[in-house]
Scaffold this active site. Structure first.
Site, PDB file in Angstrom:
ATOM      1  N   HIS A   1       0.796  -1.028   0.018  1.00  0.00           N
ATOM      2  CA  HIS A   1       0.019  -0.027   0.062  1.00  0.00           C
ATOM      3  C   HIS A   1       1.003   1.121   0.140  1.00  0.00           C
ATOM      4  O   HIS A   1       2.060   1.138   0.434  1.00  0.00           O
ATOM      5  CB  HIS A   1      -0.985   0.031   1.290  1.00  0.00           C
ATOM      6  CG  HIS A   1      -1.876  -1.181   1.170  1.00  0.00           C
ATOM      7  ND1 HIS A   1      -3.501  -0.678   1.180  1.00  0.00           N
ATOM      8  CD2 HIS A   1      -1.709  -2.387   1.212  1.00  0.00           C
ATOM      9  CE1 HIS A   1      -4.001  -2.094   1.229  1.00  0.00           C
ATOM     10  NE2 HIS A   1      -3.080  -3.051   1.113  1.00  0.00           N
TER      11      HIS A   1
ATOM     12  N   GLU B   1       0.851   4.060   1.683  1.00  0.00           N
ATOM     13  CA  GLU B   1       1.290   4.442   3.027  1.00  0.00           C
ATOM     14  C   GLU B   1       2.266   3.577   3.854  1.00  0.00           C
ATOM     15  O   GLU B   1       3.354   4.143   4.100  1.00  0.00           O
ATOM     16  CB  GLU B   1      -0.168   4.431   3.882  1.00  0.00           C
ATOM     17  CG  GLU B   1      -1.160   5.580   3.501  1.00  0.00           C
ATOM     18  CD  GLU B   1      -2.253   4.701   2.525  1.00  0.00           C
ATOM     19  OE1 GLU B   1      -3.354   5.226   2.718  1.00  0.00           O
ATOM     20  OE2 GLU B   1      -1.711   3.957   1.749  1.00  0.00           O
TER      21      GLU B   1
ATOM     22  N   CYS C   1      -7.151   3.141   3.755  1.00  0.00           N
ATOM     23  CA  CYS C   1      -7.854   1.891   4.019  1.00  0.00           C
ATOM     24  C   CYS C   1      -7.945   1.524   5.466  1.00  0.00           C
ATOM     25  O   CYS C   1      -6.876   2.148   6.039  1.00  0.00           O
ATOM     26  CB  CYS C   1      -7.609   0.853   3.186  1.00  0.00           C
ATOM     27  SG  CYS C   1      -6.046  -0.007   3.089  1.00  0.00           S
TER      28      CYS C   1
ATOM     29  N   CYS D   1      -4.151   0.070   6.159  1.00  0.00           N
ATOM     30  CA  CYS D   1      -3.250   0.970   6.429  1.00  0.00           C
ATOM     31  C   CYS D   1      -3.321   1.798   7.657  1.00  0.00           C
ATOM     32  O   CYS D   1      -2.239   2.201   8.129  1.00  0.00           O
ATOM     33  CB  CYS D   1      -3.140   2.186   5.037  1.00  0.00           C
ATOM     34  SG  CYS D   1      -2.735   1.328   3.856  1.00  0.00           S
TER      35      CYS D   1
END
Length: 309
Positions: A113, A115, A140, A143
């Site tokens: 992801h 992040e 999300c 994360c």
């Protein structure tokens, strides 16, 4: 990737405006980011703030679209960019870029992801503290949980295009390290007193393995990706109290490769080596699964080494 201008977006309570970089400025910044492997140092930030007449935080949010350009998203076609504002070992402000990475024909759980990528970039490159993270889209739940493993997680500022939050606002009643009896965190690890018995191993690979954050499995592990022309890229294993959002060492290293603007292919990659802790191995299956997404890559070399205390 070329464009007439690059729009540096920023929002404040009083305005919604943008600053444009011309073609030369945009290309120079892209090249600089690739050379510096997704990092803007304090001197870079100060120069850009002066040149554009903006504050650090406006620059931070404004450059997020450029972070998205490092995204590799063949499945979703959804390009996420994130930039961590952190402090280096000297206490200087540094921007660490990140972007999502997906792997064809593999479980979706193997993706990196955006992040995670930015936080991993900060962690691997010696950041001592994360102050803020600017993201192109709302994080999300996965994360949010990954970020909850950070020191000072509850106070972490999350800057989004339309609104800013504290992580605690986005993840109330959270489950974290202390719920598993772990008093440490990703940026506040336990003191490392171990070493590997095999002194013939790659010293830098060993250092990345020993720097892994593995309070739950104790598998101090790291990956080294050697390229033909662009040096080596390393990744360390970063675990999470919820287990699933953990970042494997191969994911960690591949993300670093992508932030240098390189492709993970047989023309670029010379070798891939995984070092794990004997008796705690759990990463070779994941690494082989990710590598299977690509054609013609070298066979993964797996080394299991014993820790000496």
């Amino acid at each position: 990737m070329a464009s007439a201008t690059f729009k540096v977006q920023h929002n404040t309570a009083l305005s919604n405006s943008h600053i444009s970089l011309n073609v030369a400025q945009t290309q120079a910044l892209r090249s600089q980011l690739k050379t510096q492997r997704g990092i803007l140092y304090s001197s870079d930030i100060k120069a850009l703030c002066t040149e554009l007449n903006v504050s650090e935080d406006i620059l931070l949010q404004g450059l997020v679209p450029m972070a998205s350009e490092f995204s590799v998203a063949p499945i979703s076609k959804f390009h996420v960019g994130a930039i961590v504002k952190g402090l280096d070992s000297q206490g200087n402000t540094t921007f660490y870029f990140g972007a999502n990475a997906e792997f064809d024909h593999q479980a979706l759980s193997l993706v990196v992801h955006g992040e995670q990528s930015a936080i991993n970039n900060a962690w691997l490159n010696g950041s001592k503290k994360i102050l803020k993270i600017a993201i192109s889209d709302v994080p999300c739940g996965y994360c949010r949980q990954f970020m909850n493993e950070l020191a000072d997680a509850k106070e972490l500022d999350i800057l989004l295009p339309a609104q800013n939050f504290k992580l605690a606002e986005l993840l109330p009643h959270s489950f974290g390290p202390t719920d598993l009896g772990n008093e440490h965190s990703l940026f506040n690890p336990a003191e490392q007193t171990n070493c590997f018995e095999n002194k013939q191993l790659d010293e830098k690979l060993m250092s990345y393995a020993l720097a892994a954050y593995v309070p739950y499995s104790q598998n101090y592990s790291a990956v080294k990706i050697s390229t033909f022309e662009n040096g080596d890229f390393y990744g360390s294993y970063a675990e999470n109290a919820a287990y699933s959002p953990s970042l494997s060492p191969l994911q960690s290293a591949v993300s670093q490769l992508f932030l240098a603007g390189l492709s993970f292919d047989k023309q670029t990659v010379k070798s891939v080596t995984l070092l794990e802790t004997a008796g705690h191995e759990n990463q070779s299956g994941v690494a082989k699964a990710v590598l299977a997404s690509f054609t013609g890559l070298p066979t993964l070399e797996v080394i299991s080494a014993t820790l000496a205390k």
